[in-house]
Design a protein around this motif. Structure first.
Motif, short mmCIF file in Angstrom:
data_model
loop_
_atom_site.label_atom_id
_atom_site.label_comp_id
_atom_site.label_asym_id
_atom_site.label_seq_id
_atom_site.Cartn_x
_atom_site.Cartn_y
_atom_site.Cartn_z
N PHE A 109 0.83 -1.20 0.00
CA PHE A 109 0.00 0.00 0.00
C PHE A 109 0.87 1.26 0.00
CE2 PHE A 109 -1.74 3.35 2.78
CZ PHE A 109 -2.75 3.81 1.97
N TYR A 110 1.96 1.25 0.77
CA TYR A 110 2.82 2.43 0.85
C TYR A 110 3.49 2.69 -0.50
CZ TYR A 110 2.08 1.55 5.79
OH TYR A 110 1.49 1.33 7.02
N ILE A 111 3.85 1.64 -1.20
CA ILE A 111 4.44 1.78 -2.54
C ILE A 111 3.40 2.34 -3.50
CG2 ILE A 111 5.51 0.55 -4.47
CD1 ILE A 111 6.56 -1.48 -2.43
N ALA A 112 2.18 1.79 -3.45
CA ALA A 112 1.11 2.26 -4.33
C ALA A 112 0.77 3.72 -4.05
CB ALA A 112 -0.12 1.38 -4.14
N VAL A 205 -4.21 12.06 -2.47
CA VAL A 205 -3.97 11.34 -1.21
C VAL A 205 -5.29 10.76 -0.68
CG1 VAL A 205 -3.28 11.62 1.21
CG2 VAL A 205 -1.93 12.69 -0.60
N CYS A 206 -6.39 11.46 -0.91
CA CYS A 206 -7.70 10.97 -0.47
C CYS A 206 -8.15 9.74 -1.24
CB CYS A 206 -8.74 12.08 -0.60
SG CYS A 206 -8.51 13.43 0.60
N LEU A 207 -7.39 9.36 -2.26
CA LEU A 207 -7.67 8.13 -3.00
C LEU A 207 -7.20 6.89 -2.23
CD1 LEU A 207 -8.82 7.62 -5.92
CD2 LEU A 207 -6.45 7.41 -6.68
N SER A 208 -6.57 7.12 -1.07
CA SER A 208 -5.95 6.03 -0.30
C SER A 208 -6.86 4.84 -0.02
CB SER A 208 -5.40 6.58 1.02
OG SER A 208 -4.39 7.53 0.78
N PRO A 209 -8.12 5.04 0.41
CA PRO A 209 -8.98 3.86 0.66
C PRO A 209 -9.17 2.99 -0.58
CG PRO A 209 -9.92 5.82 1.67
CD PRO A 209 -8.79 6.29 0.81
N LYS A 210 -9.29 3.62 -1.74
CA LYS A 210 -9.45 2.86 -2.98
C LYS A 210 -8.17 2.09 -3.29
CE LYS A 210 -10.94 3.51 -7.78
NZ LYS A 210 -11.39 4.52 -8.78
N VAL A 215 -4.93 -3.11 -3.20
CA VAL A 215 -3.77 -3.82 -2.64
C VAL A 215 -4.23 -5.04 -1.86
CG1 VAL A 215 -1.91 -3.64 -0.94
CG2 VAL A 215 -2.28 -1.79 -2.57
N PHE A 216 -5.32 -4.90 -1.12
CA PHE A 216 -5.88 -6.03 -0.36
C PHE A 216 -6.27 -7.17 -1.31
CE2 PHE A 216 -9.73 -8.16 1.17
CZ PHE A 216 -9.25 -8.73 2.34
N ILE A 217 -6.94 -6.82 -2.41
CA ILE A 217 -7.33 -7.84 -3.40
C ILE A 217 -6.10 -8.55 -3.95
CG2 ILE A 217 -8.35 -8.19 -5.69
CD1 ILE A 217 -10.27 -5.89 -5.03
N GLY A 218 -5.05 -7.76 -4.25
CA GLY A 218 -3.80 -8.35 -4.77
C GLY A 218 -3.15 -9.28 -3.77
N SER A 219 -3.16 -8.93 -2.50
CA SER A 219 -2.53 -9.77 -1.48
C SER A 219 -3.26 -11.09 -1.32
CB SER A 219 -2.49 -9.02 -0.14
OG SER A 219 -3.79 -8.81 0.37
N LYS A 220 -4.58 -11.08 -1.41
CA LYS A 220 -5.35 -12.32 -1.29
C LYS A 220 -5.20 -13.18 -2.55
CE LYS A 220 -6.71 -11.55 2.78
NZ LYS A 220 -6.13 -12.38 3.87
N THR A 252 -15.51 -2.78 -5.03
CA THR A 252 -14.87 -1.80 -5.91
C THR A 252 -15.83 -1.34 -7.00
OG1 THR A 252 -12.69 -2.79 -5.52
CG2 THR A 252 -12.93 -1.39 -7.47
N ILE A 253 -16.51 -2.30 -7.64
CA ILE A 253 -17.44 -1.96 -8.72
C ILE A 253 -18.61 -1.13 -8.20
CG2 ILE A 253 -19.07 -2.92 -10.39
CD1 ILE A 253 -17.19 -5.33 -10.66
N PHE A 254 -19.19 -1.57 -7.07
CA PHE A 254 -20.35 -0.86 -6.54
C PHE A 254 -20.00 0.55 -6.09
CE2 PHE A 254 -22.87 0.47 -2.86
CZ PHE A 254 -24.14 0.50 -3.43
N THR A 255 -18.90 0.70 -5.33
CA THR A 255 -18.52 2.03 -4.84
C THR A 255 -18.12 2.95 -5.99
OG1 THR A 255 -16.26 1.21 -4.42
CG2 THR A 255 -17.80 1.24 -2.56
#
Length: 309
Positions: A109-112, A205-210, A215-220, A252-255
């Motif tokens: 996430f920090y890299i992204a 920076v406010c794009l962080s949650p997205k 990143v979470f999807i990639g890790s799983k 992601t799609i819904f939001t």
């Protein structure tokens, strides 16, 4: 009530499906050949996945991702590539964000975040530096762009904010929205003189949650891609990881759809501006690829270079 959101989603998909078809019809012969080449390439990739098997391909990608993660400056190379794909008309930014999670886990996430902020800031600065005169001359002749600038700069949107931050909430909404996409949003904001650099950075920076969700999807996905780790999982763990990946994609799609609808409704119902201005601003967002002066300049230059070659 149930039919309302479903109807809006269908209208959303129908609108952009028709827009894509109209843009395809306007392409010259070589442009259509390029589109069909991409489609054929995707079909070949799909066939290769079926023949080689998804498990072997996933294992190969997992191994390469771990090599990148183990490389001393692999993170820096990843950020550099993210900066490059932030320039229009390049694509692949969202895929790279997901790959950050695939290779580095949640630490990616920090890299992204660094890649997104640096990349967008570089694009914003370069485009403003190269095309500042063209922006002023072009926007003076385009009603939609004037309306969009008026909406972004309107002090009547948020009375509680200081004057220097008056357009920031709307910029954040547009930034989080899936339309315009990443590279086009970079050029969109660079095209609007009312947008200040610090506002653009804060909105990014406010794009962080997205970013965190991708990143979470990639890790799983990485956990399911590794054969050794997958072998240590029982059926319950595999199902949970699969549901987490699918659920993340669904969220992601819904939001994305919800935020885009929120942006359009917000712009079209602003107080203190004529309804015609609101409607023109909303259309400017929808037709970013055709109207943005910086995209038109870049497309023209790319066409000239291609023709010369």
């Amino acid at each position: 009530m149930a039919a309302g959101p479903a109807g809006s989603l269908w209208a959303f998909l129908k609108h952009y499906g028709q827009a894509a078809l109209n843009r395809y019809r306007k392409l010259h012969f070589l442009g259509k050949v390029f589109i069909w080449t991409i489609i054929l390439f995707d079909i070949c990739i799909g066939a290769a996945v079926i023949i080689v098997t998804p498990a072997r391909i996933a294992q190969f990608l997992h191994d390469k991702a771990k090599i990148v993660a183990a490389t001393r400056l692999g993170w820096l190379g990843t950020i550099a590539v993210m900066v490059c794909v932030s320039f229009p008309p390049l694509i692949g930014f969202t895929t790279l964000v997901t790959l950050c999670g695939f290779a580095y886990g949640m630490q990616g996430f920090y890299i992204a975040l660094a890649g997104s902020v640096i990349g967008s800031a570089v694009v914003f600065s370069v485009l403003r530096l190269l095309f500042s005169k063209r922006i002023r001359a072009w926007s003076a002749q385009n009603e939609k762009w004037q309306a969009l600038e008026a909406v972004v700069a309107s002090p009547s949107i948020y009375h509680i904010l200081p004057e220097r931050a008056k357009g920031l909430p709307l910029m954040i909404l547009i930034r989080v929205s899936p339309f315009p996409p990443w590279v086009y949003a970079n050029s969109l904001f660079a095209s609007i003189e009312a947008v200040r650099f610090w506002q653009f950075v804060v909105a990014t920076v406010c794009l962080s949650p997205k970013l965190l969700l991708h990143v979470f999807i990639g890790s799983k996905m990485a956990a399911l891609a590794d054969g050794d780790e997958r072998a240590r999982m029982d059926t319950r763990d595999k199902v949970i990881n699969g549901l987490l990946v699918g659920g993340g994609i669904g969220i992601t799609i819904f939001t994305s759809w919800w935020v885009y609808k929120l942006v359009q409704d917000h712009i079209r119902h602003l107080h203190g501006l004529p309804s015609e201005t609101d409607e023109l601003a909303a259309e400017a967002i929808e037709e970013y690829e055709e109207d943005a002066p910086l995209l038109r300049s870049l497309s023209l230059r790319l066409t000239i270079v291609t023709t010369d070659q």
